[in-house]
Write a protein that holds these residues in place. Structure first.
Motif, PDB file in Angstrom:
ATOM      1  N   PRO A 114      -2.256   4.180   5.356  1.00  0.00           N
ATOM      2  CA  PRO A 114      -2.779   5.147   6.333  1.00  0.00           C
ATOM      3  C   PRO A 114      -1.720   5.591   7.335  1.00  0.00           C
ATOM      4  O   PRO A 114      -1.849   6.642   7.965  1.00  0.00           O
ATOM      5  N   GLY A 115      -0.652   4.831   7.463  1.00  0.00           N
ATOM      6  CA  GLY A 115       0.433   5.195   8.367  1.00  0.00           C
ATOM      7  C   GLY A 115       1.181   6.447   7.931  1.00  0.00           C
ATOM      8  O   GLY A 115       1.888   7.061   8.727  1.00  0.00           O
ATOM      9  N   CYS A 116       1.014   6.836   6.670  1.00  0.00           N
ATOM     10  CA  CYS A 116       1.659   8.063   6.188  1.00  0.00           C
ATOM     11  C   CYS A 116       1.171   9.285   6.952  1.00  0.00           C
ATOM     12  O   CYS A 116       1.846  10.309   6.976  1.00  0.00           O
ATOM     13  N   ASN A 117       0.018   9.177   7.566  1.00  0.00           N
ATOM     14  CA  ASN A 117      -0.537  10.305   8.329  1.00  0.00           C
ATOM     15  C   ASN A 117       0.398  10.788   9.427  1.00  0.00           C
ATOM     16  O   ASN A 117       0.399  11.971   9.760  1.00  0.00           O
ATOM     17  N   ILE A 118       1.204   9.890   9.980  1.00  0.00           N
ATOM     18  CA  ILE A 118       2.102  10.308  11.059  1.00  0.00           C
ATOM     19  C   ILE A 118       3.244  11.193  10.552  1.00  0.00           C
ATOM     20  O   ILE A 118       3.919  11.831  11.344  1.00  0.00           O
ATOM     21  N   HIS A 119       3.428  11.224   9.227  1.00  0.00           N
ATOM     22  CA  HIS A 119       4.490  12.042   8.642  1.00  0.00           C
ATOM     23  C   HIS A 119       3.972  13.313   7.966  1.00  0.00           C
ATOM     24  O   HIS A 119       4.737  14.027   7.331  1.00  0.00           O
ATOM     25  N   ASN A 168      -5.662  18.915  -0.483  1.00  0.00           N
ATOM     26  CA  ASN A 168      -6.968  18.784   0.173  1.00  0.00           C
ATOM     27  C   ASN A 168      -7.610  17.429  -0.126  1.00  0.00           C
ATOM     28  O   ASN A 168      -8.148  16.789   0.769  1.00  0.00           O
ATOM     29  N   GLU A 169      -7.558  16.993  -1.385  1.00  0.00           N
ATOM     30  CA  GLU A 169      -8.117  15.684  -1.744  1.00  0.00           C
ATOM     31  C   GLU A 169      -7.416  14.573  -0.974  1.00  0.00           C
ATOM     32  O   GLU A 169      -8.062  13.671  -0.446  1.00  0.00           O
ATOM     33  N   TYR A 170      -6.094  14.648  -0.945  1.00  0.00           N
ATOM     34  CA  TYR A 170      -5.323  13.612  -0.265  1.00  0.00           C
ATOM     35  C   TYR A 170      -5.657  13.554   1.227  1.00  0.00           C
ATOM     36  O   TYR A 170      -5.854  12.475   1.788  1.00  0.00           O
ATOM     37  N   LEU A 171      -5.734  14.700   1.859  1.00  0.00           N
ATOM     38  CA  LEU A 171      -5.995  14.729   3.300  1.00  0.00           C
ATOM     39  C   LEU A 171      -7.401  14.255   3.652  1.00  0.00           C
ATOM     40  O   LEU A 171      -7.653  13.874   4.795  1.00  0.00           O
ATOM     41  N   SER A 172      -8.289  14.223   2.681  1.00  0.00           N
ATOM     42  CA  SER A 172      -9.669  13.791   2.956  1.00  0.00           C
ATOM     43  C   SER A 172     -10.074  12.502   2.231  1.00  0.00           C
ATOM     44  O   SER A 172     -11.244  12.141   2.246  1.00  0.00           O
ATOM     45  N   CYS A 173      -9.121  11.800   1.649  1.00  0.00           N
ATOM     46  CA  CYS A 173      -9.454  10.632   0.823  1.00  0.00           C
ATOM     47  C   CYS A 173      -9.553   9.320   1.587  1.00  0.00           C
ATOM     48  O   CYS A 173      -9.788   8.272   0.986  1.00  0.00           O
ATOM     49  N   ASN A 174      -9.350   9.341   2.889  1.00  0.00           N
ATOM     50  CA  ASN A 174      -9.401   8.116   3.697  1.00  0.00           C
ATOM     51  C   ASN A 174      -8.459   7.033   3.175  1.00  0.00           C
ATOM     52  O   ASN A 174      -8.808   5.858   3.126  1.00  0.00           O
ATOM     53  N   SER A 175      -7.273   7.457   2.761  1.00  0.00           N
ATOM     54  CA  SER A 175      -6.212   6.555   2.301  1.00  0.00           C
ATOM     55  C   SER A 175      -6.638   5.679   1.127  1.00  0.00           C
ATOM     56  O   SER A 175      -6.238   4.516   1.022  1.00  0.00           O
ATOM     57  N   THR A 176      -7.441   6.247   0.239  1.00  0.00           N
ATOM     58  CA  THR A 176      -7.887   5.537  -0.959  1.00  0.00           C
ATOM     59  C   THR A 176      -7.883   6.503  -2.139  1.00  0.00           C
ATOM     60  O   THR A 176      -8.395   7.615  -2.032  1.00  0.00           O
ATOM     61  N   CYS A 177      -7.340   6.068  -3.263  1.00  0.00           N
ATOM     62  CA  CYS A 177      -7.327   6.911  -4.446  1.00  0.00           C
ATOM     63  C   CYS A 177      -8.762   7.182  -4.893  1.00  0.00           C
ATOM     64  O   CYS A 177      -9.539   6.238  -5.068  1.00  0.00           O
ATOM     65  N   PRO A 178      -9.131   8.443  -5.089  1.00  0.00           N
ATOM     66  CA  PRO A 178     -10.496   8.753  -5.511  1.00  0.00           C
ATOM     67  C   PRO A 178     -10.808   8.291  -6.930  1.00  0.00           C
ATOM     68  O   PRO A 178     -11.973   8.158  -7.292  1.00  0.00           O
ATOM     69  N   THR A 179      -9.793   8.007  -7.726  1.00  0.00           N
ATOM     70  CA  THR A 179     -10.005   7.585  -9.106  1.00  0.00           C
ATOM     71  C   THR A 179     -10.023   6.067  -9.264  1.00  0.00           C
ATOM     72  O   THR A 179     -10.980   5.501  -9.763  1.00  0.00           O
ATOM     73  N   ILE A 211       0.802  -1.232   0.000  1.00  0.00           N
ATOM     74  CA  ILE A 211       0.000   0.000   0.000  1.00  0.00           C
ATOM     75  C   ILE A 211       0.835   1.283   0.000  1.00  0.00           C
ATOM     76  O   ILE A 211       0.285   2.373   0.052  1.00  0.00           O
ATOM     77  N   ASP A 212       2.140   1.162  -0.092  1.00  0.00           N
ATOM     78  CA  ASP A 212       3.008   2.339  -0.219  1.00  0.00           C
ATOM     79  C   ASP A 212       3.079   2.704  -1.697  1.00  0.00           C
ATOM     80  O   ASP A 212       3.982   2.295  -2.414  1.00  0.00           O
ATOM     81  N   ARG A 213       2.082   3.473  -2.147  1.00  0.00           N
ATOM     82  CA  ARG A 213       1.989   3.748  -3.577  1.00  0.00           C
ATOM     83  C   ARG A 213       1.675   5.200  -3.897  1.00  0.00           C
ATOM     84  O   ARG A 213       0.968   5.496  -4.847  1.00  0.00           O
ATOM     85  N   ILE A 214       2.215   6.099  -3.122  1.00  0.00           N
ATOM     86  CA  ILE A 214       2.084   7.510  -3.490  1.00  0.00           C
ATOM     87  C   ILE A 214       3.470   8.146  -3.555  1.00  0.00           C
ATOM     88  O   ILE A 214       4.417   7.669  -2.938  1.00  0.00           O
ATOM     89  N   ALA A 215       3.540   9.215  -4.322  1.00  0.00           N
ATOM     90  CA  ALA A 215       4.714  10.085  -4.305  1.00  0.00           C
ATOM     91  C   ALA A 215       4.193  11.478  -3.967  1.00  0.00           C
ATOM     92  O   ALA A 215       3.074  11.835  -4.343  1.00  0.00           O
ATOM     93  N   ILE A 216       4.989  12.232  -3.261  1.00  0.00           N
ATOM     94  CA  ILE A 216       4.587  13.566  -2.845  1.00  0.00           C
ATOM     95  C   ILE A 216       5.529  14.584  -3.480  1.00  0.00           C
ATOM     96  O   ILE A 216       6.752  14.433  -3.421  1.00  0.00           O
TER      97      ILE A 216
END
Length: 109
Positions: free
Chosen positions: A97-102, A79-90, A26-31
């Motif tokens: 969800p552990g990324c929230n601690i960072h 904003n989308e990322y912070l409210s997406c509940n750790s799921t891609c909207p598309t 589930i580590d599949r985002i880049a910032i």
């Protein structure tokens, strides 16, 4: 590395933006880092191969696209990322969800 048409910098990156530091399913985002306008899989990759002046995204810029889904290539606004509940909207792929601690390393809190 080019992923979904975006350059991602870091160490040991795979086709869904996982890196040497964070590589679970589930580590599949880049910032995109505010300071250098460049995508990295994680803060450790940015520390190792990024700019030398890390800065977080200010709240007044949370409308900017700065998070890349490694599964489908959709760019989320902060904003989308912070409210997406750790799921891609598309594509509905799960994000860690552990990324929230960072969050404080990327975004003004």
């Amino acid at each position: 590395m080019l992923i979904h048409g975006h350059e991602i910098k870091g160490k040991g990156i795979d086709k869904e933006t996982r890196c040497l530091h964070y590589h679970s399913e589930i580590d599949r985002i880049a910032i995109k880092f505010y300071c250098c306008d460049t995508y990295f899989p994680c803060f450790s990759c940015h520390e190792e191969v990024g700019c030398t002046h890390p800065q977080v995204w200010p709240k007044n810029q949370f409308h900017q696209k700065a998070v890349l889904c490694g599964a489908c290539g959709y760019e989320l606004t902060i904003n989308e990322y912070l409210s997406c509940n750790s799921t891609c909207p598309t594509c509905k792929s799960a994000f860690n969800p552990g990324c929230n601690i960072h969050q404080h390393l990327y975004f003004e809190v």
